[in-house]
Motif scaffolding. Structure first.
Motif, PDB file in Angstrom:
ATOM      1  N   ALA A  50       0.815  -1.286  -0.017  1.00 56.93           N
ATOM      2  CA  ALA A  50      -0.009  -0.139   0.112  1.00 56.93           C
ATOM      3  C   ALA A  50       0.940   1.153   0.083  1.00 56.93           C
ATOM      4  O   ALA A  50       0.413   2.260   0.134  1.00 56.93           O
ATOM      5  N   ASP A  51       2.168   1.331  -0.096  1.00 61.10           N
ATOM      6  CA  ASP A  51       2.964   2.281  -0.008  1.00 61.10           C
ATOM      7  C   ASP A  51       3.383   2.781  -1.311  1.00 61.10           C
ATOM      8  O   ASP A  51       4.363   3.521  -1.642  1.00 61.10           O
ATOM      9  N   HIS A  52       2.537   2.511  -2.368  1.00 62.26           N
ATOM     10  CA  HIS A  52       2.982   2.956  -3.763  1.00 62.26           C
ATOM     11  C   HIS A  52       1.687   3.610  -4.340  1.00 62.26           C
ATOM     12  O   HIS A  52       0.519   2.920  -4.123  1.00 62.26           O
ATOM     13  N   VAL A  53       1.638   4.377  -5.434  1.00 61.03           N
ATOM     14  CA  VAL A  53       0.628   4.953  -6.063  1.00 61.03           C
ATOM     15  C   VAL A  53       0.676   4.187  -7.465  1.00 61.03           C
ATOM     16  O   VAL A  53       2.047   4.135  -7.866  1.00 61.03           O
ATOM     17  N   ARG A  54      -0.302   3.802  -7.959  1.00 63.87           N
ATOM     18  CA  ARG A  54      -0.491   2.924  -9.190  1.00 63.87           C
ATOM     19  C   ARG A  54      -0.705   3.754 -10.470  1.00 63.87           C
ATOM     20  O   ARG A  54      -1.934   4.520 -10.258  1.00 63.87           O
ATOM     21  N   MET A  55       0.007   3.855 -11.534  1.00 68.46           N
ATOM     22  CA  MET A  55      -0.261   4.613 -12.570  1.00 68.46           C
ATOM     23  C   MET A  55      -0.462   3.716 -13.480  1.00 68.46           C
ATOM     24  O   MET A  55       0.382   3.111 -14.323  1.00 68.46           O
ATOM     25  N   VAL A  56      -1.744   3.278 -14.177  1.00 75.47           N
ATOM     26  CA  VAL A  56      -1.989   2.289 -14.948  1.00 75.47           C
ATOM     27  C   VAL A  56      -2.233   3.061 -16.373  1.00 75.47           C
ATOM     28  O   VAL A  56      -3.261   3.905 -16.331  1.00 75.47           O
ATOM     29  N   GLU A  57      -1.665   2.512 -17.428  1.00 78.80           N
ATOM     30  CA  GLU A  57      -2.052   2.960 -18.451  1.00 78.80           C
ATOM     31  C   GLU A  57      -2.459   1.782 -19.471  1.00 78.80           C
ATOM     32  O   GLU A  57      -2.288   0.537 -19.044  1.00 78.80           O
ATOM     33  N   ASN A  58      -3.027   2.159 -20.748  1.00 79.44           N
ATOM     34  CA  ASN A  58      -3.281   0.921 -21.686  1.00 79.44           C
ATOM     35  C   ASN A  58      -2.883   1.501 -22.885  1.00 79.44           C
ATOM     36  O   ASN A  58      -2.746   2.809 -23.318  1.00 79.44           O
ATOM     37  N   ASP A  59      -2.934   0.428 -23.941  1.00 80.39           N
ATOM     38  CA  ASP A  59      -2.646   0.770 -25.286  1.00 80.39           C
ATOM     39  C   ASP A  59      -3.302  -0.483 -25.887  1.00 80.39           C
ATOM     40  O   ASP A  59      -3.292  -1.587 -25.604  1.00 80.39           O
ATOM     41  N   THR A  60      -3.666  -0.224 -27.170  1.00 83.99           N
ATOM     42  CA  THR A  60      -3.962  -1.140 -28.114  1.00 83.99           C
ATOM     43  C   THR A  60      -2.783  -1.787 -29.090  1.00 83.99           C
ATOM     44  O   THR A  60      -2.131  -0.838 -29.425  1.00 83.99           O
ATOM     45  N   VAL A  61      -2.783  -3.080 -28.820  1.00 82.60           N
ATOM     46  CA  VAL A  61      -1.808  -3.766 -29.705  1.00 82.60           C
ATOM     47  C   VAL A  61      -2.718  -4.489 -30.709  1.00 82.60           C
ATOM     48  O   VAL A  61      -3.413  -5.209 -30.562  1.00 82.60           O
ATOM     49  N   GLN A  62      -2.389  -3.927 -32.081  1.00 84.21           N
ATOM     50  CA  GLN A  62      -2.919  -4.679 -33.125  1.00 84.21           C
ATOM     51  C   GLN A  62      -1.985  -5.757 -33.886  1.00 84.21           C
ATOM     52  O   GLN A  62      -0.962  -5.226 -34.366  1.00 84.21           O
ATOM     53  N   CYS A  63      -2.435  -7.039 -34.151  1.00 82.78           N
ATOM     54  CA  CYS A  63      -1.605  -7.873 -34.888  1.00 82.78           C
ATOM     55  C   CYS A  63      -1.544  -7.266 -36.257  1.00 82.78           C
ATOM     56  O   CYS A  63      -2.767  -7.468 -37.003  1.00 82.78           O
ATOM     57  N   LEU A  64      -0.589  -7.152 -36.985  1.00 81.27           N
ATOM     58  CA  LEU A  64      -0.699  -6.679 -38.301  1.00 81.27           C
ATOM     59  C   LEU A  64      -1.078  -8.016 -39.311  1.00 81.27           C
ATOM     60  O   LEU A  64      -1.705  -7.713 -40.424  1.00 81.27           O
ATOM     61  N   ASP A  65      -0.708  -9.112 -38.948  1.00 75.58           N
ATOM     62  CA  ASP A  65      -1.067 -10.239 -39.747  1.00 75.58           C
ATOM     63  C   ASP A  65      -2.820 -10.421 -39.605  1.00 75.58           C
ATOM     64  O   ASP A  65      -3.269 -10.754 -40.555  1.00 75.58           O
ATOM     65  N   CYS A  66      -3.251 -10.382 -38.429  1.00 75.64           N
ATOM     66  CA  CYS A  66      -4.741 -10.529 -38.209  1.00 75.64           C
ATOM     67  C   CYS A  66      -5.579  -9.299 -39.063  1.00 75.64           C
ATOM     68  O   CYS A  66      -6.471  -9.491 -39.777  1.00 75.64           O
ATOM     69  N   TYR A  67      -4.714  -8.107 -38.967  1.00 77.48           N
ATOM     70  CA  TYR A  67      -5.389  -6.852 -39.724  1.00 77.48           C
ATOM     71  C   TYR A  67      -5.470  -7.179 -41.311  1.00 77.48           C
ATOM     72  O   TYR A  67      -6.355  -6.921 -41.926  1.00 77.48           O
ATOM     73  N   ALA A  68      -4.245  -7.906 -41.662  1.00 80.24           N
ATOM     74  CA  ALA A  68      -4.162  -7.948 -43.233  1.00 80.24           C
ATOM     75  C   ALA A  68      -5.044  -9.089 -43.516  1.00 80.24           C
ATOM     76  O   ALA A  68      -5.732  -8.910 -44.726  1.00 80.24           O
TER      77      ALA A  68
END
Length: 110
Positions: A50-68
């Motif tokens: 409990a002695d830390h502040v959490r900084m949570v981020e997210n990003d979208t990872v797109q598989c370029l093979d699936c996209y193609a």
């Protein structure tokens, strides 16, 4: 092993462990650590601190093979509609598209 008359009765084979006791203990501790590691990749001692502040981020990872593959599937569907193929549904899945298999046959460097 031999009986009282000197005849061979059976053989006892013993093998030595490939790991010594210290290596076994180290591996067991490592496995226990991995078992307790949470989905986020942190051990409970870190994840519940409990002695830390959490900084949570997210990003979208797109598989370029699936996209193609998705792009090629859409083009295949559009080609079928352009050819006035009655089996191609205007919306949703259709029989020709559902039965086609798409895969990445080649990757060409940019």
């Amino acid at each position: 092993m031999y009986d009282d008359e000197g005849r061979h009765t059976h053989t006892v084979v013993t093998t030595e462990s490939a790991w010594d006791e210290e290596q076994v203990q180290t591996m067991l501790e490592h496995l226990e650590f991995r078992r307790l590691t949470r989905r986020c990749g942190h051990h409970p001692t870190k994840g519940t601190a409990a002695d830390h502040v959490r900084m949570v981020e997210n990003d979208t990872v797109q598989c370029l093979d699936c996209y193609a593959i998705d792009q090629r599937r859409a083009a295949f569907h559009a080609e079928g509609l352009n050819q006035q193929n009655t089996k191609h549904a205007k919306t949703g899945p259709c029989e020709p598209c559902a039965n086609e298999v798409f895969w990445v046959a080649e990757r060409v460097p940019l």
